[in-house]
Design an enzyme around this catalytic site. Structure first.
Site, mmCIF file in Angstrom:
data_model
loop_
_atom_site.group_PDB
_atom_site.id
_atom_site.type_symbol
_atom_site.label_atom_id
_atom_site.label_comp_id
_atom_site.label_asym_id
_atom_site.label_seq_id
_atom_site.Cartn_x
_atom_site.Cartn_y
_atom_site.Cartn_z
ATOM 1 N N ASP A 444 0.829 -1.208 0.000
ATOM 2 C CA ASP A 444 0.000 0.000 0.000
ATOM 3 C C ASP A 444 0.865 1.261 0.000
ATOM 4 O O ASP A 444 2.058 1.223 0.307
ATOM 5 C CB ASP A 444 -0.922 -0.012 1.219
ATOM 6 C CG ASP A 444 -2.262 0.652 0.948
ATOM 7 O OD1 ASP A 444 -2.364 1.448 0.000
ATOM 8 O OD2 ASP A 444 -3.225 0.363 1.690
ATOM 9 N N ASP A 509 -10.639 1.644 -3.338
ATOM 10 C CA ASP A 509 -11.059 1.337 -1.970
ATOM 11 C C ASP A 509 -12.579 1.230 -1.865
ATOM 12 O O ASP A 509 -13.104 0.850 -0.810
ATOM 13 C CB ASP A 509 -10.573 2.423 -1.006
ATOM 14 C CG ASP A 509 -9.137 2.211 -0.555
ATOM 15 O OD1 ASP A 509 -8.606 1.105 -0.773
ATOM 16 O OD2 ASP A 509 -8.547 3.146 0.013
#
Length: 716
Positions: A444, A509
């Site tokens: 990430d 997301d």
């Protein structure tokens, strides 16, 4: 003049113009006299203009009279040598041996400017894509301050409509159409990553081009840092697209002998958006990191547990996941250091004894014992001020001396270009991977760069991007069995250069199925299904609050690299049964979904808004297909128009059957109908009425015997 013949397009290169010029790029030409192309396309000098027509070369030169944006911008001390003019010194044709372009025809042109003391090397290859690489070397004895080196590709005059992509966090890759009659379209990205807002991708085409119609050209900057895209329609009627790295002021100073290699610019051509996008898909499928085994269905723990890492709950979650047919269990944020929320711990990549007193081994052993792979979340490019790493090495943060650093999500960027910081991060991750049975890493990167300075307080994004690539490359060399996902607050790092090092991207997301329909539609214009992370989330989306049926959520996620991001311990018996059926359905069609050609069909619109989407996958040999039709909003008509499916084999008969998905209530009474590929393209099939936020899935299976349809041509 050099004629490059690609797999689906041709290009003609004039190597005599200093930096070479792409004279033609588009549909295959066959055998032609190259001199006729120059004569056919020659632009005469116009009244009121210069006495020369400067070419739109790969690196257009202001010093030669080019009136658009120069491809090279820079200068030496005092502003000298700011408008170079190159002369060709050598030309070499070759056949590419690189993995992504193996067998592609190419040409390498070296040019020099003895006044500016610069050498330019341009390499152009044409296989599935037109790939352009430029490298600039300072051959002088003083430093050269580089502002831009942007490869440039010309477009024909009739490419007068643009398709670009806008976005934000949880709403990435939204296509935007615009007329391009004149002037400049410009996007610039200073996020330090590929960005949610402006992915480095643009298409241009003939007016009204569609998924299967019109001439279409696409251009992508394969780079994971700052970038710019510039499309200009010049007053003399010529058009071009220019793209490359956006360089901060003073960021790149070439000392004597130094070389700067610009990011690769990739171009595709096709008759329609869908065939054009296949070029990008086929190119990245040849990359060193392209998946070679089936993509395991995964469960990610984030929306199931967030930071609540309770060992017993995680074991129970893994047990329930395995019973559903899930093949990979990914432990998300919260397993390391002091990381109990997002305020601390980044940079301390050791297993927290507070949360895991016996280490990760018991959880990993439980997951592996259930027959699943184990994956883990990391964010190595970041550091929390509240961390052991930052307290010991605050100078390793990518900040500017004298200024209070700007935080985002309570974190700073860790300067990987600092040798000691790089070695520390590499050592921690190497130890983590060596000491644990890990098959997958969710990598990430959750914040933009802001006033990030590296060595000598110069802007550090360029060096950080190269250091990221080196870190990934060295870890992959040390641990070749581990797959890596590129995640960056969802879809902020989706580009074809990061995908030369990773097997997957996290597309967004947002797991809201309605939002995902458009996000994945746009992303499919750059990446194929198997690289596109797509998860079935909870009934109520945690980013939008909307609620959707399992059937709609499942149909939306089915075509990508399927995952589940849902606390499956909370499922009732019916949901558990339906989710297991969806996973089995995906596994049944996975070989087709992840190897075939992604197809899209022009949406039905209510004004500017798409009322429905239709998309799918065709087998490479057109022996079968899987197609979804999804109703997004209420249409202007009571039922959708017939769905036409171009691109199949017109000389084959196809059995068309509805495939049930997750308890869907949509029923198609004509299931089992047999139609030719020519019929499917010409008149299509009438689908039933669908409520908004619902869909239908069709499987097409070719019968073994062929027929002959008069006038029909074989499928692509």
């Amino acid at each position: 003049m050099i004629h490059l013949r690609g797999r689906h397009a041709d290009a003609v290169i004039d190597e005599s113009t200093g930096a070479p010029t792409v004279v033609y790029w588009g549909a295959p030409l066959g055998e032609v006299d190259l001199d006729t192309i120059t004569e056919a396309l020659r632009l005469s000098v116009q009244q009121g203009s210069l006495d020369v027509v400067a070419p739109v070369s790969v690196v257009p030169e202001h010093g030669s009279g080019f009136q658009g944006r120069p491809g090279l911008q820079g200068h030496r001390r005092g502003g000298r040598q700011w408008a170079p003019r190159f002369t060709t010194t050598s030309v070499r044709e070759f056949v590419s041996e690189s993995v992504s372009d193996a067998g592609a025809a190419g040409v390498r042109v070296e040019s020099v400017d003895t006044v500016a003391q610069l050498q330019l090397v341009v390499t152009v290859t044409l296989g599935d894509v037109l790939a352009v690489d430029c490298a600039l070397t300072n051959t002088g004895d003083t430093r050269y301050l580089l502002d831009a080196l942007h490869p440039t590709l010309p477009l024909p005059a009739h490419a007068s409509e643009l398709l670009t992509f806008d976005g934000r966090w949880t709403r990435e890759f939204h296509p935007v159409r615009r007329e391009w009659a004149s002037g400049v379209f410009l996007t610039e990205n200073r996020a330090g990553r590929t960005s949610h807002d402006h992915p480095p991708l643009v298409y241009a085409g003939s007016p009204g081009f569609g998924e299967w119609s019109g001439d279409v050209w696409g251009v992508h900057v394969a780079w994971s840092g700052n970038h710019t895209l510039h499309a200009e329609a010049m007053p003399d009627g010529r058009r071009y697209i220019q793209g490359g790295e956006l360089i901060h002021p003073g960021e790149l100073c070439l000392e004597p002998g130094d070389t700067y290699a610009a990011p690769t610019v990739l171009g595709v051509y096709g008759c329609g958006l869908t065939p054009a996008s296949w070029g990008f898909h086929r190119w990245i499928r040849r990359s060193p990191a392209a998946p070679t085994k089936p993509r395991p269905v995964l469960l990610n723990t984030w929306e199931a547990v967030y930071f609540d890492h309770d060992n017993e709950k995680l074991r129970a979650l893994a047990t329930a996941a395995a019973a559903l047919g899930i093949e990979r269990f990914v432990l998300d944020d919260g397993w390391f250091g002091s990381r109990r929320d997002d305020s601390s711990g980044l940079g301390d990549w050791w297993v927290s004894p507070e949360v895991y007193p016996d280490g990760l081994a018991p959880v990993i052993d439980h997951v592996r014992g259930l027959g699943m792979e184990f994956g883990i979340w990391v964010e190595p490019e970041m550091v929390n001020p509240d961390s052991d790493l930052y307290r010991e090495h605050p100078d390793w943060a990518l900040t500017t001396d004298g200024y209070e650093p700007v935080l985002a999500r309570n974190q700073l960027v860790l300067n990987l270009a600092h040798p000691d910081a790089f070695a520390h991060v590499f050592g921690q991750l190497d130890t983590l991977f060596r000491d644990h049975d890990i098959q997958y890493v969710k990598w990430d990167m959750n914040r933009n760069h802001t006033q990030g300075s590296g060595a000598d307080d110069k802007a550090g994004t360029h060096a950080q991007t190269l250091a990221l690539y080196r870190l990934l490359d060295e870890l992959r060399e040390r641990h070749p069995g581990i797959e890596i996902e590129s995640c960056s607050s969802g879809g902020a790092r989706i580009d074809l250069e990061i995908l030369r090092r990773t097997e997957r991207v996290w597309t967004s997301d947002c797991n809201d199925a309605l939002e995902r329909q458009t996000i994945q539609w746009g992303a499919s214009m750059l990446i194929p299904n198997e690289l596109m992370g797509a998860h079935i989330g909870p009934t109520r989306s945690h980013t939008t609050g909307r609620m959707h049926s399992l059937a709609f959520r499942a149909l939306t996620a089915l075509f990508g690299h399927l995952g589940v991001e849902w606390n499956v311990l909370t499922l009732d018996d019916r949901e558990r049964e339906q989710l297991a059926e969806v996973i089995a359905l995906h596994q049944r069609f996975r070989p087709l979904l992840h190897s075939g050609d992604t197809v899209r069909f022009d949406p039905v619109r209510n004004g500017q808004t798409a009322a429905s989407h239709a998309y799918g996958v065709y087998a490479a040999d057109r022996s079968q297909a899987l197609v979804a039709h999804v109703q997004l909003t209420s249409g202007m008509s009571l039922v959708p128009p017939p769905l036409r499916l171009p691109g199949l084999d017109p000389n084959r008969r196809y059995v068309v059957e509805q495939v049930p998905v997750g308890g869907s209530r949509v029923s198609w009474p004509a299931s089992g109908l047999v139609l030719t590929g020519a019929q499917l393209a010409a008149h299509g099939i009438q689908l039933p009425r669908q409520h908004p936020e619902s869909g239908i899935l069709l499987h097409l299976r070719a019968e073994p015997t062929r027929i002959k349809v008069p006038g029909a041509h074989p499928a692509n």
